[in-house]
Each structure stands twice: as structure tokens, then as C-alpha cells.
Design an enzyme around this catalytic site. Structure first.
Site, PDB file in Angstrom:
ATOM      1  N   CYS A 105     -34.967   2.460  50.113  1.00 12.29           N
ATOM      2  CA  CYS A 105     -35.685   2.742  51.360  1.00 12.29           C
ATOM      3  C   CYS A 105     -34.912   2.472  52.640  1.00 12.29           C
ATOM      4  O   CYS A 105     -34.551   3.371  53.387  1.00 12.29           O
ATOM      5  CB  CYS A 105     -36.966   1.919  51.404  1.00 12.29           C
ATOM      6  SG  CYS A 105     -37.899   1.925  49.885  1.00 12.29           S
ATOM      7  N   ASP A 347     -36.562   9.808  51.506  1.00 10.52           N
ATOM      8  CA  ASP A 347     -35.447   8.874  51.631  1.00 10.52           C
ATOM      9  C   ASP A 347     -34.807   8.527  50.299  1.00 10.52           C
ATOM     10  O   ASP A 347     -33.734   7.924  50.263  1.00 10.52           O
ATOM     11  CB  ASP A 347     -35.872   7.597  52.367  1.00 10.52           C
ATOM     12  CG  ASP A 347     -36.942   6.818  51.646  1.00 10.52           C
ATOM     13  OD1 ASP A 347     -37.519   7.339  50.678  1.00 10.52           O
ATOM     14  OD2 ASP A 347     -37.219   5.680  52.059  1.00 10.52           O
TER      15      ASP A 347
END
Length: 780
Positions: A105, A347
Site C-alpha cells: 500500500c 496500488d
């Protein structure tokens, strides 16, 4: 979502970038929107999701926009989003080879924001976003360049995992707004759906949300607030806009809206050939790195947990699909949809059962590094598919290109806009000069401070910021305060509770257990997810004759994994551990050398990097403040919130008899010479001198004559020093007072006494004389 204004902008995978931009027309092989059309608006909605990738929307009106979300590309998440398919995918371009550069992340979102590889952002794990990043890297983010180009930049949703943590300059945490964002509503901390806080555009007091679906479900809050902003807070007359929206969905715990609870109850995660293939061997064709050697096959309960997580992801995505529809509808109602670039991406990817891992990301395999990338916008023909390799470091540069902003020199990415705009001949020309490989890198949950490895990997990583806060402490309920080592000298990972101490079923001949394995938690229990020696640099290559990934681990054995994805798409056969022939060894040497070039690349040298790229320039130093009249080591005297202060600066001679009293204490960053004093003796005499170039000292009016006067008739002023007896003042630590030398008043102790905002001479033990606070300046 990421969009850039144009008629064609449809298609978003696990991530979305949405942007707006005024009508444009292709010129040659590069898309160049007409400057006259660049007047109306910019919208970008971009979001980020962790654990399953991240979703987001960005819009730029002028026009471009971006939306980013958390989705996988290999496990079918896109097919359960029919509105996204209709409004974006079918009307725009799809990248069949889109990759993350770091499959986790926070580092990945740092790359999206800055257009720079992990080894240049120094954001290495999910504790990223610290002082180094904020002061040297983050100021060069995409929003700051957009705002300088006249765009109004809006951000809402998940940002970096530790956003909102208190810092010395922002004690509340949520008052910090990264440079460039004019409208800022970032989630505090990691992914949540209820009971969370959001920054209120830089206010010290965040907005708190509870657990009511109608008012607090975060995906819907993001949808409602972003569309309301587009409807009321923005209009074309105010200039272009750039909007990014980051939805936590589908990040664990994948909380879905109640109306979608009945969907997908019978689906299970795909049973691919590598599903639940565990544990890995240390040698031979099936060999994999240390972490997977210690993860056994999932037992029936953990298989069920993984399948339930898969179902919840798809349910959760229904609200993201609704958000896409509402944003598109809002832009359409304002007549701006066809003037907007819309990008959708994630992501990182997600594994769900592959190689015995129940759910997570962080690994080098296709499930984790492949992401959706869709774009719809002006000049993009519907239904385009491009094979050009794109990655997250390209997003910021591409969005700026959509705005007509040249690529910033510090960014590592390259705009892929020429691959999707213009005629087929234009796109073919652009793809002929495009890259055929890129870098994938991850530093594990913590970075060692000492050099422990060979092959030059440790030297490359030396500049990375060391972070010891592991993500599983965030995800696991209550955290795991105890820990143990996973690799000698590499650090510690938390020990999971006994009830969750399950890293797979026992397998004869293998050491299966959670010793040294990091556990991550979700809505359906925990599973193994990481290890501190899960540290790798990979070269991902796709060309006419090759489709491969070559990875080197920065661990105690310098492990290598190398897969031919044309013949082995599920990465079951490690070429590097399969007694490679001399030809294969020569090929691996060439890949290793190419990987070294990427590991050291920066800025313009990251697109097809040379063999020996020049050293990267040092990170920019913090701005140097102008010379301050307040040097370090000086004194400030405070009494009950008021500070000893001259009423004005003295003149050239220092004999102006300027009154001295008490005024509100200035903050450290606002100190002036009127409140700062030097108590060093002058010619052996104790004095308290105003810190100016003029010798002006604190002085008792009338000197020793005042000793017999009532306190109300005494006063202090500035006078040239050294001078008479009235200058002889010193700090008395016993009383915490400013004392007149006893010899001045015939041996009687006298001190400065505060009375309101005035000072006078009084008894040293009196209430107005004691309790002063003397602080030392650190300089400005």
C-alpha cells in the site's frame, strides 16, 4: 479512477484514475490539447487501497482525471463492476501489461503521488510518510505541479497509512496538508469503513464518523462528498480541477453495504494451478524464497477464510461501481464528461490462496504485481488495448502530461499518453520506442541499518529510511507486542496469538510454522503474509521473444527466482534453481546487469536506463531560512503567559530609555529581538541585555535611588550598558526570579515584580516576583 477530458474515457481495473480536461486533438504521435481549450476545468479523483490494491479516482478539467482503487487484475474483480465496464472500459483504452513497482500500500501510493521508484522516495514499507518523505520528496508531488499550473486539486479518501500521526510541527496530525492540495479530506490512518476520522481541510479538529450506514459508510461518503464538490464547489469559471479519490474497498476488512450482502455467496477464489501449492522447496525447480519455504498448505478452515474474503471483495466493489456511475453522471450533467480523462487503477494486486497464502500482497508474483489500468478521455478511441508496459511511476507524469505540464526532472516515470491517443499510426509509432522492461522492488517490513548482503543490493538500499513499524501490527487486532527473529540479524516480527498460530498444514520433510513469519489479519482471521527477509529487486521483461521476471533477494543466501511466463504463467518452475545450462547462466548474468541499472536509476535515467547511470543527485536540503536576529543560547523570561519585552527597538546610542514591560509571549517561529535577552556578564558585571546590535540593557529607573521608593513608583527601561547600578540584574534560580544585585540596595534582596503588564521593583519572595520561567532559544 483517472480521467482526462475527452469523449473517450472508459475502463478501469482494480484502480481508477479519473480526470477532466477540455476537448483536445492529437498532433502527431503525442497528444497535445489545444491551449485555448485548457481554460475550463480540471478534475481528478484518485484513490488508493491497500491489501487488495487500491481504488481511486482522479479528474482533471482541462481536462484530466484519475481514479485509483484496490483491485486485482488476475482474479476477476473487473468483471463484477458492470458500470465501470460500460462507462470506462468499453469507451477507452485498456493496458494489458500494467504493473505496480512495489506491491504494498504505502510505498506504492508514494510512487503514484511522486512518480518515483521506491529507492528514490525512500518509502519502503507501510510505515512510510515520515519526516524525510514530507520534507524532501512529497513537495514534488503531482498535486503541487498541478496547482502551479492553475488546477484546483481535490483529494478525498485513503492516503498514506500513517497519515494523521502527530508531528512536532503538526501536533494534531490532521492539520497537515501535503503541498498542492487545495481541498483535502484524507482518511486518518489505514483502511476503515466505519468509526473513522477524516482531515477537515487542514483543521486541527478532524471530522468523526460513526457506525451508521446511512451517514458513515465510507465508500458512500466518498461518493457523496466528491459529487457534491463537483456540483457546488467547482465550476468551469474557477479554472481547471484535479480530483483524486481513494477508496479503502477492496481492502480488508472489505466491509460491504448491506444491500449487497446476498451476492456472490456461492463463488470461491479461482483454483489456479498454483493455488495452495505449498510449501516451496529450498532447491530444485519448485524452489522459492525463505518465506514460502515455511508456509504450508491451507487447512479447510483457512481455505474457507480465503474464499469468504474473495466473496467480500466482490460485494464491497459494488459500492465502488456505484461511485463510478455517480461521478460520471455528475460530470455528464455539467457537460464535462467528454472533456475529462478518467483513469482507473490499483496500488497493488492480490493473492487469494496461491502458494498457500490465504490473502494479501507483497510478493513478486503476477497476482500481486499486475493491476488494472484503464483510461478514457479526449482523443482516446473506444475499445483500444495496448501491450505497452506501464507502471505506477508513470501515473504522475502522465496526468501532468494530460494537463500540458512537462515531465518534472526528478520524476522517474514516463507519460504513456502517446500510447493511447491519436490515430492507430500515431500509437504504433509511440509503442515502437516504448520500454520492454521495468523494476519491481520491495524492502520487507523493516530495513536493516547495517550492510549484511552481497551483490551490491545492500549498498543500493543504504539510503532507504529504516522503519521498524510492521504493518501486521496495524492489521492484527490489538497488535502482537512480542516477537522473534526470522533471519539472523534482520530484525523481529510479532509472534501471533496461539489461536492464530497456523502457517499451514504439516508436510513431511518441511519446517512448517510461524516462527519468523509475519501474520496479517482480515475479516475472516489471519494468515501468513510477510517476513523481514522478503526483500527483493526484480526485472520484469516483455518483448517479442521474452516474457519473464528475474528477482534477487537481499537475504542471507542471496536467493534468486527466475520464471519464463510464456511457458510457466503460474510461476511454478524456478529456472535459477533448476541446474541452468551455460546459456541460461549467461542470460541470467545479462538480466542481473540490467537489474543493476534499474536499481540505481533516477529521473530521466529510469526509462531504458544506461548500463552505468550517473549518481543520483542528493535529496534537496530543507529551505534555509534567512539569517535570524535571534541566535541560539539567548533567554526569554516569562511570567504567567507574558514575556519580558521592550516596547520598541532601541536607537543607535542605546540611551533612549525605552520602557520595558510584559507582552504576550511570541511563538518560537515568531520571536523578535524585543523579547529575547542575553544574560552574559559584561566586563564582569551581571547584566540582562536586549539581543540587538546596540548595547541596551535592562535598567532600573533612578538606579539605587529607587530602592527606597514604593514599588508602584519604580519602573524599568532600556539604557546603555554597561552603565550604573541599575543595570546589575541576574537570574536567581532559588526564587525563579530576576534579581537586582543586593549591593545596589545596600544588601537588601530586591527582584523584578510583575503587576499586570508592567514590572516594578519588589521583595524577592513576593508572589509577583517568584515563578518566572527562563527558557533558552535554539535559534531560528
Amino acid at each position: 479512477f483517472d480521467c482526462v477530458g475527452s469523449d473517450a474515457n472508459q475502463g478501469c481495473l482494480d484502480r481508477v484514475v479519473l480526470g477532466l480536461r477540455p476537448p483536445c486533438s492529437p498532433h502527431g504521435s503525442r497528444w497535445q490539447p489545444p491551449s485555448r481549450m485548457f481554460s475550463s476545468c480540471l478534475r481528478t479523483i484518485s484513490g488508493q487501497l491497500c491489501e487488495a490494491g487500491f481504488r481511486g479516482v482522479s479528474c482533471v478539467h482541462r481536462n484530466q482525471g484519475v481514479v485509483a482503487a484496490a483491485l486485482d487484475i488476475t482474479l476477476g474483480s473487473l468483471k463484477v463492476m458492470p458500470k465501470l465496464q460500460k462507462l470506462v472500459t468499453d469507451q477507452g483504452a485498456f493496458f494489458s501489461n500494467a504493473f505496480v513497482n512495489t506491491p504494498i500500500c504505502c510505498p506504492s501510493r508514494s510512487e503514484i503521488q511522486t512518480g518515483r521508484y521506491m529507492h528514490n522516495t525512500h518509502s519502503t514499507d507501510n510505515a512510510c510518510g515520515g519526516e524525510l518523505f514530507r520534507t524532501t520528496i512529497e513537495p514534488d508531488n503531482v498535486a503541487n505541479f498541478a496547482s502551479k499550473a492553475g488546477y484546483r486539486a481535490y483529494y478525498s479518501g485513503k492516503y498514506l497509512n500513517n497519515y494523521g500521526s502527530p508531528t512536532p510541527d503538526h501536533p494534531s496530525g490532521v492539520s497537515y496538508v501535503p503541498p498542492g492540495w487545495s481541498d483535502w479530506h484524507a482518511l486518518v490512518g489505514n483502511s476503515k469503513y466505519y468509526n473513522y476520522e477524516v482531515s477537515n481541510n487542514g483543521s486541527d479538529t478532524p471530522i468523526h464518523h460513526g457506525n451508521d450506514y446511512g451517514t458513515d459508510y465510507y465508500t458512500d461518503v466518498l461518493k457523496n462528498e466528491s459529487t457534491a464538490w463537483l456540483k457546488s464547489a467547482w465550476n468551469p469559471e474557477r479554472g481547471p480541477f484535479f480530483m483524486m479519490i481513494g477508496t479503502p474497498c477492496p481492502h480488508v476488512p472489505n466491509v460491504f453495504a448491506p444491500q449487497y450482502s446476498g451476492m456472490y455467496r456461492d463463488v470461491i477464489a479461482p483454483r489456479t494451478p498454483n493455488w495452495n501449492v505449498a510449501p516451496a522447496n529450498a532447491t530444485g525447480p519448485g524452489a522459492k524464497h525463505w518465506f514460502l519455504q515455511h508456509v504450508g498448505p491451507m487447512d479447510p478452515q483457512h481455505v474457507n477464510n480465503s474464499d469468504m474474503t474473495f466473496q467480500d471483495r466482490w460485494r464491497c466493489l459494488q459500492s465502488v461501481d456505484d461511485m463510478v456511475e455517480d461521478i460520471v453522471g455528475t460530470l455528464t450533467s455539467k457537460g464535462q464528461w467528454n472533456n475529462t480523462f478518467f483513469i482507473y487503477s490499483s496500488d497493488h494486486g492480490q493473492h487469494l490462496g496461491e502458494f498457500g497464502m490465504g490473502f494479501d500482497k507483497r510478493q513478486l508474483y503476477e497476482t500481486d504485481i499486475r493491476v488494472p489500468l484503464l483510461v478514457r478521455g479526449p482523443g482516446i478511441e473506444p475499445g483500444i488495448q495496448t501491450d505497452g508496459m506501464a507502471s505506477h511511476i508513470d501515473l504522475a507524469v502522465t496526468m501532468l502530461d494530460m494537463m500540458g505540464v512537462a515531465r518534472p526532472s526528478m520524476m522517474d516515470g514516463t507519460s504513456w499518453l502517446p500510447l493511447v491517443v491519436g490515430t492507430a499510426a500515431d500509437r504504433a509509432k509511440a509503442i515502437s520506442g516504448w520500454r520492454h522492461d521495468l523494476l519491481i522492488e520491495y524492502n520487507g517490513p523493516s530495513v536493516p541499518t547495517e550492510s549484511t548482503t552481497a551483490n551490491g543490493l545492500a549498498a543500493v538500499r543504504a539510503a532507504a529510511a529504516a522503519s521498524v513499524t510492521e504493518e501486521f501490527r496495524i492489521f492484527a487486532p490489538g497488535g502482537h507486542p512480542s516477537g522473534h527473529r526470522s533471519d539472523a540479524g534482520r530484525g523481529v516480527l510479532p509472534k501471533p496469538p496461539a489461536s492464530d498460530d497456523n502457517c499451514g498444514m504439516p508436510v513431511p520433510g518441511h519446517t512448517i510454522g510461524c516462527e519468523g513469519v509475519g501474520m496479517c489479519g482480515g475479516e475472516h482471521g489471519m494468515c501468513p503474509c510477510d517476513a523481514v527477509n522478503n526483500t527483493y529487486k526484480c526485472l520484469r521483461t516483455i518483448n517479442a521473444s521474452e516474457n519473464s521476471i528475474f528477482c534477487e533477494f537481499d537475504d542471507s543466501v542471496n536467493f534468486v527466482e527466475y520464471y519464463d511466463l510464456n511457458t510457466d504463467p503460474y510461476e511454478l518452475h524456478n529456472i535459477a534453481t533448476s541446474e541452468p545450462s551455460p546459456t541460461v547462466l549467461a542470460k541470467m548474468a545479462a538480466l542481473r546487469a540490467r537489474l543493476r541499472s534499474y536499481m540505481r536509476c533516477w529521473g530521466p535515467y529510469c526509462f531504458n536506463p544506461p548500463v552505468n547511470p550517473p549518481p543520483a543527485p542528493p535529496p534537496p536540503a530543507a529551505p534555509t531560512p534567512p539569517p535570524s536576529p535571534v541566535p541560539p543560547g539567548m533567554r526569554q523570561y516569562e511570567k504567567d503567559g507574558l514575556c519580558l519585552s521592550a516596547t520598541t527597538a532601541p536607537g543607535g546610542g542605546g540611551d533612549d530609555k525605552i520602557p520595558v514591560g510584559l507582552t504576550a509571549c511570541a511563538k518560537a517561529a515568531e520571536l523578535s529581538v524585543l523579547q529575547v535577552w542575553n544574560d552574559a556578564p559584561i566586563k564582569g558585571e551581571p547584566t540582562i541585555k536586549l539581543v540587538t546590535g546596540v548595547d541596551a540593557c535592562l535598567n532600573l529607573n533612578e538606579g539605587s535611588k529607587a530602592c527606597s521608593s514604593p514599588p508602584s513608583q519604580t519602573s524599568f527601561h532600556l539604557f546603555q550598558c554597561p552603565g550604573g547600578a541599575g543595570n546589575r540584574l541576574r537570574w536567581n534560580s532559588t526564587y525563579s526570579a530576576i534579581e537586582l544585585m543586593p549591593s545596589v540596595c545596600g544588601g537588601a534582596p530586591r527582584c523584578i515584580t510583575a503587576e499586570g503588564n508592567t514590572i516594578q521593583l519588589g521583595e524577592c519572595g513576593g508572589p509577583g516576583a517568584t515563578g518566572w520561567v527562563r527558557t533558552t532559544t535554539t535559534g531560528l
